[in-house]
Scaffold this active site. Sequence first.
Site, PDB file in Angstrom:
ATOM      1  N   ARG A 103       0.883  -1.183   0.000  1.00  0.00           N
ATOM      2  CA  ARG A 103       0.000   0.000   0.000  1.00  0.00           C
ATOM      3  C   ARG A 103       0.909   1.217   0.000  1.00  0.00           C
ATOM      4  NH1 ARG A 103      -5.328   1.286   3.412  1.00  0.00           N
ATOM      5  NH2 ARG A 103      -6.084   0.136   1.621  1.00  0.00           N
ATOM      6  N   HIS A 130      -7.018   1.215  -6.771  1.00  0.00           N
ATOM      7  CA  HIS A 130      -7.263   0.319  -5.630  1.00  0.00           C
ATOM      8  C   HIS A 130      -7.902  -0.952  -6.204  1.00  0.00           C
ATOM      9  CE1 HIS A 130      -7.644  -1.055  -1.668  1.00  0.00           C
ATOM     10  NE2 HIS A 130      -8.459  -0.173  -1.141  1.00  0.00           N
ATOM     11  N   GLN A 133      -9.813  -3.652  -4.039  1.00  0.00           N
ATOM     12  CA  GLN A 133     -11.109  -3.128  -3.606  1.00  0.00           C
ATOM     13  C   GLN A 133     -12.148  -3.328  -4.707  1.00  0.00           C
ATOM     14  OE1 GLN A 133     -12.021  -1.527  -0.559  1.00  0.00           O
ATOM     15  NE2 GLN A 133     -13.985  -1.983  -1.475  1.00  0.00           N
ATOM     16  N   ASP A 217     -17.045   7.340  -1.931  1.00  0.00           N
ATOM     17  CA  ASP A 217     -15.809   7.174  -1.156  1.00  0.00           C
ATOM     18  C   ASP A 217     -15.524   8.520  -0.486  1.00  0.00           C
ATOM     19  OD1 ASP A 217     -13.386   6.262  -0.135  1.00  0.00           O
ATOM     20  OD2 ASP A 217     -12.331   6.294  -2.057  1.00  0.00           O
ATOM     21  N   CYS A 257     -16.285   1.927  -0.016  1.00  0.00           N
ATOM     22  CA  CYS A 257     -15.155   1.021   0.251  1.00  0.00           C
ATOM     23  C   CYS A 257     -14.742   1.035   1.708  1.00  0.00           C
ATOM     24  CB  CYS A 257     -13.995   1.357  -0.664  1.00  0.00           C
ATOM     25  SG  CYS A 257     -13.340   3.002  -0.401  1.00  0.00           S
ATOM     26  N   ARG A 285     -13.661  -8.462   0.699  1.00  0.00           N
ATOM     27  CA  ARG A 285     -12.210  -8.222   0.549  1.00  0.00           C
ATOM     28  C   ARG A 285     -11.456  -9.506   0.878  1.00  0.00           C
ATOM     29  NH1 ARG A 285     -10.048  -3.041   0.847  1.00  0.00           N
ATOM     30  NH2 ARG A 285      -8.099  -4.104   0.326  1.00  0.00           N
TER      31      ARG A 285
HETATM   32  N1   CP Z   1     -11.155  -0.123   1.879  1.00  0.00           N
HETATM   33  C1   CP Z   1      -9.910  -0.223   2.390  1.00  0.00           C
HETATM   34  O1   CP Z   1      -8.923  -0.445   1.686  1.00  0.00           O
HETATM   35  O2   CP Z   1      -9.860  -0.078   3.748  1.00  0.00           O
HETATM   36  P1   CP Z   1      -8.547   0.139   4.620  1.00  0.00           P
HETATM   37  O3   CP Z   1      -7.969   1.469   4.243  1.00  0.00           O
HETATM   38  O4   CP Z   1      -9.014   0.078   6.041  1.00  0.00           O
HETATM   39  O5   CP Z   1      -7.572  -0.972   4.298  1.00  0.00           O
HETATM   40  N1  NVA Z   2      -9.728   6.722  -1.677  1.00  0.00           N
HETATM   41  C1  NVA Z   2      -9.397   6.288  -0.342  1.00  0.00           C
HETATM   42  C2  NVA Z   2      -9.642   4.834  -0.188  1.00  0.00           C
HETATM   43  C3  NVA Z   2      -9.359   4.269   1.170  1.00  0.00           C
HETATM   44  C4  NVA Z   2      -9.547   2.791   1.249  1.00  0.00           C
HETATM   45  C5  NVA Z   2      -7.957   6.635  -0.036  1.00  0.00           C
HETATM   46  O1  NVA Z   2      -7.112   6.503  -0.933  1.00  0.00           O
HETATM   47  O2  NVA Z   2      -7.681   7.049   1.083  1.00  0.00           O
END
Ligand code: CP
Ligand code: NVA
Length: 300
Positions: A103, A130, A133, A217, A257, A285
């Site tokens: 990530r 993502h 997701q 989101d 999400c 997920r």
């Molecule tokens: N939706 C998602 O990726 O959640 P987190 O940021 O908690 O991993």
């Molecule tokens: N768009 C959000 C998604 C979090 C899971 C971010 O990037 O923070």
Amino acid sequence: MKRDFISIFDLSRKEMYDLFELGQKLKESQKKGVAHKILRDKTLAMVFEKPSLRTRVTFETGMTQLGGHAIYLAPADIKLGTRETVPDAAKSLSRWVDLVMARVFAHKTVTDLAENATIPVINGLSDLEHPCQVMCDLLTIIEHKKSLKKTMVAYIGDGNNVCNSLIAASALLGFTLTIATPKGYEPHKDYLVKAQKTRLTHDPKEAVKDADVVYTDVWASMGQEQEAEKRKKVFSPFQLNAELLNHANKNHVIMHCLPAHRGEEITDDVIDGSHSIVFDQAENRLHIQKAIMVWLSQQS
Ligand code: CP
Ligand code: NVA
């Protein structure tokens, strides 16, 4: 040859459907208590530059259920690109573990990891996409709506990483996606040009009209915290609330999400209401990522 999962565009249409099928099978096994230790003794390294609840817990739990093991590497542990270069970290990890999930902030960090690793690399969220997701979201839509192809999806809010991955999915699978963002917050233009079935508007009512799925989101993604106050003002007409949802199909489902900022992009009554499937989505997920890890392990 090893495969990576960095973008939805890394998959073919057939591979996506194969993954949904495998995800559903793994979900059934899990629910019935049937052991499915397909990745016995394998190790996943999980590299995080940003916080997480769902991604960390579902990858780690998924690996345990598959008979393997996951190692959590917090942002301060490896300091990608600072303590050592991304290629050096990728080459080192490749000598010890079987899979990497990362990530990251810059999308280039995860593509550099993939190019320099000899093991499969999974994008667990970057500033551009993502993809895990959105694979989970599509599985959830299939479960609730049966046919994905005939489903009208509306995405309301920021043209962010989740939105880009949804556009890529619409390009590959052919479902209709209508996106409503404020001016200046549109999704990546390279994604839009590839997606003939994606429409862009700046009017949230127009986007939700007749929608079967209404998705939102956060307005400020991780890394954009300093813009949060400004964005609250710009995005306020894009809130998912009862009034806006009067314009959707009466059988619509609500998706997010998570994490949600209640009272900003979505009201409590909507996220907690009878149309909301956000926790079915969160559950999936786990199942789809198990499928992704099994599939990637079989490619290399
Ligand atoms: N939706 C998602 O990726 O959640 P987190 O940021 O908690 O991993
Ligand atoms: N768009 C959000 C998604 C979090 C899971 C971010 O990037 O923070």
